[in-house]
Design a protein around this motif. Sequence first.
Motif, PDB file in Angstrom:
ATOM      1  N   THR A  60      29.260  66.779 -16.595  1.00 34.56           N
ATOM      2  CA  THR A  60      29.300  67.526 -17.899  1.00 34.56           C
ATOM      3  C   THR A  60      29.136  68.976 -17.605  1.00 34.56           C
ATOM      4  OG1 THR A  60      26.972  67.281 -18.065  1.00 34.56           O
ATOM      5  CG2 THR A  60      28.449  65.636 -19.075  1.00 34.56           C
TER       6      THR A  60
ATOM      7  N   THR B 261      29.037  63.925 -22.735  1.00 35.78           N
ATOM      8  CA  THR B 261      27.870  65.264 -23.082  1.00 35.78           C
ATOM      9  C   THR B 261      27.248  64.743 -24.384  1.00 35.78           C
ATOM     10  OG1 THR B 261      29.433  66.522 -22.210  1.00 35.78           O
ATOM     11  CG2 THR B 261      27.627  67.464 -23.704  1.00 35.78           C
TER      12      THR B 261
ATOM     13  N   ILE C  20      34.629  63.265 -20.942  1.00 41.26           N
ATOM     14  CA  ILE C  20      33.372  64.406 -20.582  1.00 41.26           C
ATOM     15  C   ILE C  20      32.522  64.702 -21.897  1.00 41.26           C
ATOM     16  CG2 ILE C  20      32.688  66.507 -19.561  1.00 41.26           C
ATOM     17  CD1 ILE C  20      35.023  66.357 -17.598  1.00 41.26           C
TER      18      ILE C  20
END
Length: 466
Positions: free
Chosen positions: A419, A462, A458
């Motif tokens: 991340t 996160t 991603i």
Amino acid sequence: MIIHRVSRNDPCPCGSKKKYKRCCLENDQMHNIIPTVAFMPGKSGSTKFTEKMVQDLIDTQLNWKQPQYKTTAEHLFAQMTGVYDWKYITEAVFLWHSYVNDTEPVIRKEGAFAAAIEYYIAQEYTHNQITQSHLAEKYDVSSGTISQRFQQVIEYMEVVDYGNRNEIEENNPLARLPITEQDLMQVQQLFEGTSNHAASKIKTASFIDRLMNEPAAANQTKMTSKEEAQACLYDAWKESDIETRTELAKKALALYPNSADAYTILAKASTQVEEALELYLKGMHVAEQELGAASFELNTGHFWGIVSTRPYMRAKIGYAQMCHQLGHMREAIMHYEHMLTLNHSDNQGVRYLLLTAYLSTKQTYKAEQLLQQYKDDDCANMNFNRMLIHFERQGITKQLTSLWKDAAAQNPHVAAYLTGDKKIPRKTPEFMGYGDDSEAIHYVQGHIHLWNLQPDLIKWVTRKLK
């Protein structure tokens, strides 16, 4: 009092003071007799083995090539303590040290190999009622993983005849020699060039006796130029100085031009990718010539277990990695796949390289097949790549959430690098441990380019971290 099934390395219960295998074992086997003896605390030779002795063995007496090997030994020690006599815990530590010293396996989860070693000790000695299912729960691994690792240990011992090679001496339990690939090569040479198996076994037994009792004497016979070259190469692998290692490799080639490991050493020392590629290729070719076509046919499936094949496998993985680095993906994949066909146990960790290659070339179906083939391999590489594949094929699902939970539990350090919460180091750690930060760095360095192709995944990760 402990009732103990007599092992081949125990004193013979007949009172001859010989080891059981050298006295009554053959006769008992013929008559299906399974002798047992009672150990009385304070009177048995086994009480000479103590907790402090085994701890000292792990901490100071044995040299471990990688920190993970020592960590696994400590884990094995902790899990066996209180269940087994110290004699058998000592035996387990020696067996583990010999195994890793020679085969140098990739450790993804320390419990897998530790469980396999304990299972062997349990079967060989007093606790033969212990099952793989019991050990799977104890070490937090699957029964399938234990079975796979146990088979690798068995194959190794079949090559070296561990029961004869490694015996715990009653008066000096630390007087063991670690088995090295060089030892195995010398033993294997005793079997070559003769069809008389019995004669070869006699020669091997003689060599092992000399190796155990007079280490220097085992190397006093005149070596051929090929053997002398290989001895140089074993010295080279141990050498930390690159220039010295290179000179030893060149000396080996002068002695014997078909020294495959010499080309591999020179390739590793080269700073030019194209030059390294050519050196690895040359090493592969000369190794193929040395082995002959029959060796490939006969030993496919367990190639690494035959010591003479290892120079070929070392050159081949180097060549495949250079192809991978240069973008020659089709050729890299071809060699990776061939290596797994030759050696199902994959002592070199080829499956991780192949999985990355499959993902880089959008071969998700083959990647899924590979993950299924090694479904019990629970490491960051496999776990986070399962997420990548699932997202690419099915998007965000409940199963993806389940895969995420498994991956994050196994290694909680990976996500922060993916991340961008943590900066990815440029330097690759020399070693990595299961579930630690070094494993995370290894994984992310080799796969961040694949994750960057999936920005929505991603973003999803996160959110999961918040």
